[in-house]
Design an enzyme around this catalytic site. Structure first.
Site, mmCIF file in Angstrom:
data_model
loop_
_atom_site.group_PDB
_atom_site.id
_atom_site.type_symbol
_atom_site.label_atom_id
_atom_site.label_comp_id
_atom_site.label_asym_id
_atom_site.label_seq_id
_atom_site.Cartn_x
_atom_site.Cartn_y
_atom_site.Cartn_z
ATOM 1 N N ARG A 43 -24.003 -19.847 -39.427
ATOM 2 C CA ARG A 43 -23.109 -19.262 -38.524
ATOM 3 C C ARG A 43 -23.849 -18.626 -37.312
ATOM 4 N NH1 ARG A 43 -17.895 -16.261 -40.013
ATOM 5 N NH2 ARG A 43 -17.694 -17.854 -41.680
ATOM 6 N N HIS A 63 -17.278 -29.474 -38.396
ATOM 7 C CA HIS A 63 -17.367 -27.790 -38.148
ATOM 8 C C HIS A 63 -15.940 -27.424 -38.488
ATOM 9 C CE1 HIS A 63 -19.358 -24.167 -37.077
ATOM 10 N NE2 HIS A 63 -18.422 -23.963 -36.197
ATOM 11 N N TYR A 93 -8.041 -29.838 -19.620
ATOM 12 C CA TYR A 93 -8.435 -30.350 -18.472
ATOM 13 C C TYR A 93 -9.938 -30.442 -18.088
ATOM 14 C CZ TYR A 93 -3.813 -28.104 -17.971
ATOM 15 O OH TYR A 93 -2.532 -27.944 -18.242
#
Length: 749
Positions: free
Chosen positions: A37, A83, A127
């Site tokens: 991570r 993930h 978007y």
């Protein structure tokens, strides 16, 4: 009441010591955070989430030349296949990879609102659209050629790369920030062309140190937002040698002439990682709190480029002093930490220096080259085997056709008749009839020759380490050419400059608006500052039975020296004194007074001046005012005292004679030249006080006379002729004050 049950007996329950269980589980969590991570791999400079995003984009065929796809599609593939975390975390990582003010060399080409340098959030993932950049393509180049190892994803349904081939020095070029468990990493971005030069030098000089690479190639960090690096070359080299340190980065500014002597300062680049909106908000707050007296106004005129206009209070303001004061108080100067804590070999977290970081990348590139070469060699050998079988066919086409037409098992018959392998037999059976022309045979022979030659070249490459490094050198030079200093993306943005010399500038004074004040000290040690120079202090009120001890005119930019009865001198900033509306604050809250001490004197500090300091035992000396200024709350011990003596006075030392007076009204006047000048000590005897104590002292010019006040507060003056009777030498007892000093109270006006 519920009934208590004992745990059931059986083999499924195991007793575990809590401490051991916690240690084991926390260690597993820590290792997971460190490796999967928070820390980047030294080879490709990527954390797992970034690597998975690029791999998912590659599978979606989002190459630099292809059409954009919705970020929601990319994020869905990333969290669904590789993930298993929140979509917000994956999208945030994707957004940062596309921000040209966050990444020096963006890995994602974004279309839509991906946030801005003001700190505004990006649009939602439904978007925005994205595809890979050329840098990302270089990181993935050769992934299909068995260049790196793959591992199963979290559910075993897919495979993902452990590390990327990384034909670009991404670790240092784009940097990385992360907080793991018990460790963190912070690597600022660098210039790719400089890193390529350093890598090339490291190839030709394997024993090169980080200091040599700094001196010859890598100047320092190169931030996407530009700015000016003001650290010295030695400090930068030491940081790169150890892998730990920090860099000071300042905003880039210029003086803009508006004509008729007026001007503004225009800031065009701000430090890396500082949101512009927060910076301007902080400046506006300081301006409103009147902590920036040199600045009149601030305006943000930014469009696509940063343009912050700073308007000075007046045209006489020095722009350098104005900016230096802003650098001290705001994020126009930032400290960027360096902590090159990375996963070496993908497994071991370690802090490494510049040379080792580049060596890790170069060694990885060599492994990738070898693996790709072996993969290509295997492809060539397979094709050569097929070509050999096809060419045999062309020697006896009629027999091949007969076997295919007549035999029940044509593959076995072909293998037996022409001594072919199974691969060759399958290739012959798969050959189209249109390929059985004469021209095709010539093409096969040419291909055989070319592949044989390529095979020899690859075998030679794999057998020679210098040849491998020569090939890697060519690859790095190609990367340098793509991102060279002459390109828009590769041009260095952060410059290295020495800060202006500000050693002689008093920034404390420059940062405070200069206004006249009157400092008031009460008998009980309360202090305050009245606005303006107040001549009549009789109307000043005090708390309870407190009263006026002393008052004097000063300015907000001045320092105030306070003498305590134990011989210590403390320093107060006049600008920080409480206002005159209330009763003020006790000085004890501002400095660390010893128990049983009290204030005996206070006066404004004058640089370069001399002061007379004395104790009740009649000892004292002249001291330079500069030596009395204390930078801490503890003050400075100036005059040494033997109990029960106490310090009693601190007065200006300007003049040619000293007047001293004891408590039994004995007066002595002597030349100031008889006094030593000390920084600290017990001093010398000013007046012999056998049965009494020293009451007052004053330094004056004999030609101007000795000013003094009577008990009614009336100001009087004793001229040189009058003082003739009391003239003497230091350490004498003096002569009794006669009718010449009626109702004497103290020296001074």
């Amino acid at each position: 009441m519920g009934q208590a049950f004992d745990p059931p007996d059986g083999g499924d329950i195991e007793s575990v010591e809590l401490k051991a269980a916690l240690e084991e589980r926390y260690l597993a969590y820590a290792l997971s955070t460190i490796m999967h991570r928070a820390l980047p791999d030294a080879r490709d400079g990527l954390k797992p989430v970034h690597r998975r995003i690029l791999f998912a984009m590659r599978l979606l065929k989002l190459d630099p030349a292809s059409a954009f796809k919705k970020c929601a599609r990319i994020v869905g593939d990333v969290i669904g296949k590789y993930h298993p975390h929140g979509d917000t975390a994956a999208y945030d990582a994707l957004v940062r990879m596309a921000q040209d003010f966050s990444q020096r060399y963006p890995l994602v080409d974004g279309q839509g609102n991906f946030g801005n340098i003001d700190g505004d959030n990006p649009a939602a993932q439904r978007y925005t659209e994205a595809r890979m950049t050329e840098v990302a393509r270089l990181l993935l180049e050769g992934l299909d050629d068995d260049s790196v190892d793959f591992r199963p994803n979290y559910d075993g349904q897919e495979e993902e790369p452990i590390v990327l081939p990384a034909a670009f020095p991404n670790l240092l070029a784009n940097g990385s920030q992360g907080i793991a468990v018990g460790m963190a990493t912070s690597i600022p971005p660098h210039n790719a062309a400089e890193l390529c030069d350093a890598a090339l030098y490291l190839i030709s000089h394997p024993a090169a140190t980080s200091e040599q690479l700094c001196k010859l190639c890598v100047q320092g960090p190169d931030f996407p937002t530009g700015g000016i690096l003001i650290d010295g070359a030695d400090a930068i080299a030491e940081a790169y040698r150890t892998g730990r340190g920090a860099f000071r980065v300042r905003a880039r500014w210029a003086k803009e002439d508006l004509g008729r002597g007026t001007w503004n300062i225009v800031v065009t680049e701000i430090p890396y990682g500082v949101p512009k909106a927060r910076l301007i908000e902080k400046l506006a707050e300081l301006l409103q709190e009147r902590k920036l007296p040199l600045l009149a106004d601030i305006r943000d005129e930014s469009a696509e480029d940063v343009r912050v206009v700073l308007e000075p209070r007046s045209r006489s303001v020095d722009p350098v002093i104005l900016m230096e004061s802003l650098f001290r108080l705001t994020e126009l100067e930032a400290r960027i930490p360096l902590n090159m804590n990375v996963l070496v070999g993908g497994l071991v977290p370690r802090v490494i220096g510049l040379a080792e970081a580049l060596r890790e990348w170069l060694d990885h590139r060599r492994v990738v080259l070898q693996r790709r070469s072996r993969h290509r060699l295997g492809q060539i050998e397979r094709r050569l085997e097929i070509l050999g079988g096809l060419l045999i066919v062309y020697l006896d086409l009629d027999e091949v056709i007969r076997i295919i037409r007549e035999e029940d098992e044509p593959k076995s018959a072909l293998m037996a008749r022409f001594e072919l392998t199974e691969l060759q037999a399958n290739a012959i059976l798969d050959t189209r009839l249109r390929s059985l022309r004469k021209l095709e045979e010539m093409e096969l022979k040419r291909e055989l020759d070319a592949l044989t030659k390529e095979k020899e070249g690859i075998e030679e490459l794999l057998g020679s380490e210098p040849a491998q490094w020569k090939s890697i050198t060519g690859q790095i030079r190609a990367v340098k050419k793509t991102f060279g200093p002459e390109t828009k993306l590769g041009r260095r943005r952060t410059t290295l400059e020495n800060p202006p010399d500000t050693a002689g500038i008093d920034f404390t004074a420059a940062m405070v608006e200069r206004e006249p004040i009157t400092v008031i000290v009460s008998n009980k040690g309360w202090v305050r500052a009245l606005k303006g120079h107040v001549a009549d202090l009789s109307t000043v009120t005090f708390k309870g039975d407190d009263g006026l001890k002393l008052g004097f005119p000063s300015e907000t930019t001045a320092k105030v020296l306070v003498l305590a009865s134990n011989g210590k001198v403390f320093t107060l900033d006049a600008s920080k004194l409480p206002g005159g509306r209330g009763f003020g604050d006790p000085i004890r809250l501002m400095v660390d007074f010893d128990d049983g001490t009290e204030i005996v004197a206070a006066l404004p500090y004058q640089p370069g001046a001399k002061l007379l300091i004395a104790g009740s035992d009649g000892r004292g000396f002249l001291a330079p005012a500069d030596a009395l200024v204390a930078n801490t709350r503890k003050g400075k011990g100036i005059i040494g005292l033997d109990a029960p003596a106490q310090a009693i006075l601190l007065v200006p030392g300007t003049g040619d004679h000293v007047a001293v007076c004891s408590a039994d009204r004995l007066l002595l006047v002597f030349p100031v030249s008889e006094l030593p000048e000390l920084v600290r000590g017990k001093g010398v005897r000013l007046q012999r006080c056998r049965q009494s104590t020293l009451a007052d002292a004053y330094v004056f010019n004999l030609a101007e006379g000795l000013p003094w006040r009577d008990s009614g507060g009336q100001s009087r003056l004793a001229n040189a002729a009058l003082l003739e009777k009391w003239m003497g030498h230091r350490a004498e007892a003096g002569t009794l004050m006669t009718r010449s000093f009626p109702k004497f109270e103290r020296f001074g006006r």
